[in-house]
Scaffold this motif. Structure first.
Motif, short mmCIF file in Angstrom:
data_model
loop_
_atom_site.label_atom_id
_atom_site.label_comp_id
_atom_site.label_asym_id
_atom_site.label_seq_id
_atom_site.Cartn_x
_atom_site.Cartn_y
_atom_site.Cartn_z
N ARG A 158 11.40 7.23 -10.34
CA ARG A 158 12.75 6.85 -9.92
C ARG A 158 12.84 6.82 -8.39
N MET A 159 12.19 7.82 -7.74
CA MET A 159 12.26 7.90 -6.28
C MET A 159 11.46 6.75 -5.65
N VAL A 160 10.29 6.48 -6.25
CA VAL A 160 9.45 5.39 -5.72
C VAL A 160 10.21 4.05 -5.81
N ILE A 161 10.87 3.87 -6.94
CA ILE A 161 11.56 2.59 -7.14
C ILE A 161 12.81 2.49 -6.27
N MET A 162 13.66 3.49 -6.35
CA MET A 162 14.96 3.37 -5.69
C MET A 162 14.87 3.63 -4.18
N LYS A 163 14.12 4.67 -3.78
CA LYS A 163 14.14 5.04 -2.37
C LYS A 163 13.10 4.27 -1.55
N HIS A 164 11.91 4.13 -2.11
CA HIS A 164 10.84 3.49 -1.34
C HIS A 164 10.85 1.97 -1.49
N SER A 165 11.10 1.49 -2.70
CA SER A 165 10.98 0.04 -2.93
C SER A 165 12.32 -0.68 -2.74
N ASP A 217 0.81 -1.23 0.00
CA ASP A 217 0.00 0.00 0.00
C ASP A 217 0.84 1.28 0.00
N TYR A 218 1.95 1.25 0.76
CA TYR A 218 2.69 2.51 0.88
C TYR A 218 3.35 2.92 -0.44
N ILE A 219 3.55 1.96 -1.31
CA ILE A 219 4.08 2.30 -2.64
C ILE A 219 3.00 2.99 -3.45
N ARG A 220 1.75 2.47 -3.31
CA ARG A 220 0.63 3.12 -4.00
C ARG A 220 0.49 4.55 -3.50
N THR A 221 0.65 4.71 -2.18
CA THR A 221 0.55 6.06 -1.59
C THR A 221 1.65 6.96 -2.17
N ALA A 222 2.86 6.41 -2.24
CA ALA A 222 3.98 7.20 -2.77
C ALA A 222 3.70 7.64 -4.20
N LYS A 223 3.13 6.70 -4.97
CA LYS A 223 2.80 7.04 -6.37
C LYS A 223 1.68 8.09 -6.41
N ALA A 224 0.69 7.88 -5.51
CA ALA A 224 -0.45 8.80 -5.49
C ALA A 224 -0.02 10.21 -5.09
#
Lengths: 359, 327
Positions: free
Chosen positions: A269-276, A256-263
């Motif tokens: 790039r930040m979602v993939i490298m920093k969050h995931s 869910d928190y990745i969906r939030t980050a995207k939302a």
């Protein structure tokens, strides 16, 4: 953290001790007479008696073990029965080859495997994903010895006389000789001292030595010779790391928190490298650590195929020749590297995931 | 066991009449049936199964398919041994007055195609035997360690830790030297170094389940320790064991071939792919087919087990169930 590190290092001592005992016993359990296997079948009974006495093989095994351990604690790993040279000096000469090869293979596996896995996960079910995972499946199924020969065939036979041609064996081309850094800088050192062994060790790390001596011809030649064995040795770990990165990333990308980050509108790039990726790292580091065993074991085969004078080939030759001091010293050093690597992997967990309290 | 008729279920939960018939026809979906269904749906597993099927077919019917005995040295019309002949296939223009050798002949003048076919038998036997032995021993050690606990657990698992502290392949080499180079001893060595993986998985399962309510209930009903262990706890370790074992077969084939390549495994005249590759490795420049073909054969076999193992892992992973269990 420091307390945990010290505790883990202390815990490694009994493991290394157990390894030493197992290796010691295994080396002595090899069937056949060590005298005959080293001096030849024609060695007389008197010669053999003298031989066993000189090397302490006439004493009971526990006594031999105790003598060996007490010598080892003073930095004396004994002399090779076959070459009549100190094992420590042989280690200083041959370990650098395996370290260069292992590090090159691991770097290649990580540098290619992780981006391939990430790309595959981000573009799930796309052509890139299918091709990458197909390649990973093939890679994990290719025996090191077969891949090594395949690479030799491709780069030394098929592509001979082209700019892509690569040397099939050895560490350096004939005529290329590195100048040891201690000679280059005119450092005085007494032979057969600890300092001399250390200098030898650094000088045999050809990549480091050529940088220290600014010898770019040797550096280029070393890298050219290292490329094929490193690819052969890296392929299976690379494929395993790529697969693990993909599955670990897929698990995180579905949260869910990745969906939030995207939302929130964060850049991809930040979602993939920093969050995931940061959160997907733990299993990747674990599997990469485990691959160190594959690399150290695979070094025997790679060094055999590419005629590289490293630790793997030396252990194999020492076992066939029943050269006890070399078997013991070399296997112990390999096990030490392996145990240290596992420790580094364990310690890295706390850095990667602050929720893990190492105490 | 408590059984309930469909009427009594209906009376409790008040299921509409038209659904009662459905419950009567309800087919239980066991883990294994679901797994098989999911396995057959996966493309990678399908490819793996087809490849494996072909390998098994080759292994079983090798004597009927192979044109020559794998150990037979072939001579030409003048009585000279046909050493390292290139492939000769009549359909592709090879003169018909020459005998056909699809993959050529090896350094001893034996038909390479026949040896490759017989090699499938050896490789499959190696993989299955080694892993069966490793799983059995690992299961017993892991089960005893996990169930008994205390000093026995410590002793057994520290033993496993020592094996795991060595790089896998180096230990196998050392063991083969102690036992003596032969295919059987190479298999024993690979089995020994494989045991800790299975012992750890089984121990983890036993540890996680030995204090659960249903195990407690069995204990209260008077079941013996052996019955609790083998009938109640160990079946739960089967899914991870099956996945690990399938992937382990691939590793066992690979490692035994590597030992044979170094001259420590199968000895002449056994038609083993690793030995064939090792003996001809210096011919990579002059007769590359003698190196490439056994290498490809090993890779295909390992790939087949890897694909099947991956498919099984996905099929047995409860996180990948998408609510399609009950129709």
């Amino acid at each position: 953290m420091i307390q945990y590190t010290v505790r883990r290092m202390l815990l490694a001592i009994p493991v290394l001790l157990a390894i030493l005992i197992v290796v010691f016993l295994l080396a002595r359990a090899v069937p056949g007479d060590p005298c005959k296997s080293i001096l030849g079948e024609k060695a007389t009974a008197e010669t053999c008696e003298r031989f066993t006495k000189i090397h302490g093989l006439d004493k009971p095994v526990p006594v031999q073990l105790a003598i060996y351990m007490s010598n080892m604690l003073r930095g004396d790993f004994g002399d090779s029965i076959r070459f009549k040279r100190p094992v420590l000096l042989m280690l200083a000469e041959r370990l650098p080859m395996t370290i260069e090869l292992g590090m090159a293979a691991m770097t290649l596996a990580l540098l290619v495997g992780i981006p391939a896995g990430i790309l595959s996960a981000v573009r799930r079910n796309s052509a890139i994903d299918v091709v990458t995972m197909f390649g990973a499946n093939i890679g994990v199924s290719l025996p090191v010895f077969f891949l090594g020969l395949l690479l030799i065939y491709l780069f030394a036979v098929v592509l001979r006389d082209t700019p892509f041609s690569l040397p099939p064996s050895g560490r350096l081309s004939p005529g290329v000789t590195p100048t040891p850094f201690f000679q280059y800088y005119e450092l005085a050192v007494e032979p057969n001292t600890g300092k001399f062994y250390f200098y030898q060790f650094i000088a045999k790390l050809y990549i480091l030595n050529s940088i220290l001596t600014k010898d770019w011809v040797v550096l280029k030649d070393t890298l050219r010779h290292l490329l094929l064995p490193a690819i052969a040795l890296a392929t299976i770990p690379l494929a395993i790391i790529a697969r693990m990165t993909r599955s670990s990333m897929l698990e995180i990308l579905g949260l869910d928190y990745i969906r939030t980050a995207k939302a929130k509108g964060l850049p991809q790039r930040m979602v993939i490298m920093k969050h995931s990726f940061r959160n997907a790292l733990l299993p990747i580091v674990t599997i990469a650590g485990l691959q160190m065993a594959a690399i150290l074991g695979g070094a025997v085969l790679t060094e055999t195929i590419f005629s590289l004078p490293g630790v793997g080939l030396s252990v194999y030759e020492a076992i066939t020749a029943r050269d006890f001091p070399v078997i013991q010293g070399f296997v112990l050093v390999i096990a030490f590297i392996y145990v240290s690597f596992n420790l580094i992997v364990d310690l890295s967990y706390a850095i990667l995931d602050p929720r893990i309290r190492l105490n | 066991m408590i059984t309930q008729s469909s009427e009594s279920i209906a009376s409790v939960v008040q299921i509409p009449d038209d659904n009662i018939a459905d419950i009567g026809n309800y087919k239980s979906n066991s883990l294994w049936r679901l797994t098989l269904r999911r396995l057959f749906r996966q493309r990678s597993a399908q490819v793996g199964m087809v490849m494996l099927g072909l390998l098994v077919f080759t292994a079983v019917f090798a004597p009927m398919i192979a044109p020559y005995d794998p150990a037979r040295v072939i001579e030409d019309a003048n009585g000279r041994i046909k050493v390292r002949q290139p492939p000769c296939i009549h359909l592709l223009g090879c003169p018909t007055d020459q005998s056909q050798h699809i993959f050529g002949t090896d350094g001893n003048g034996r038909d390479q195609f026949s040896r490759i076919l017989y090699g499938a038998r050896v490789s499959l036997r190696i993989g299955v035997t080694v892993i069966t032995a490793a799983v059995l021993v690992g299961t017993v050690i892991g089960a005893i360690a996990g169930y008994a606990g205390g000093w026995l657990d410590n002793l057994l698992m520290r033993g496993m830790d020592i094996i795991l502290a060595f790089p896998f392949f180096l230990l196998a080499i050392a063991l083969v030297f102690v036992l003596g180079p032969s295919l059987e001893n190479a298999m024993v060595a690979i089995a020994i170094v494989s045991v800790p993986t299975y012992a750890r998985v089984v121990r983890a399962t036993v540890l996680s389940l030995r204090e659960t309510d249903y195990v407690e209930a069995s204990r209260a009903l008077g079941a013996s320790s052996w019955r609790i262990l083998f009938a109640r706890i160990l079946p739960n370790a089967l899914p991870p064991l099956i996945v690990l074992a399938t992937l382990g077969i691939a590793t066992a084939i690979l490692d035994t071939a590597a030992l044979s390549f170094l001259g420590l495994g199968a000895q002449e005249p056994t038609a083993e792919w690793g030995t064939m590759l090792g003996r001809e490795r210096n011919q990579i420049f002059s007769a590359p087919h003698l190196v490439l073909i056994p290498g490809i054969a090993i890779s295909i076999t390992v790939l087949a087990f890897n694909l099947l193992g991956d498919g099984l892992r996905d099929a047995l992973d409860p996180r990948l169930v998408h609510g399609k269990g009950i129709k």
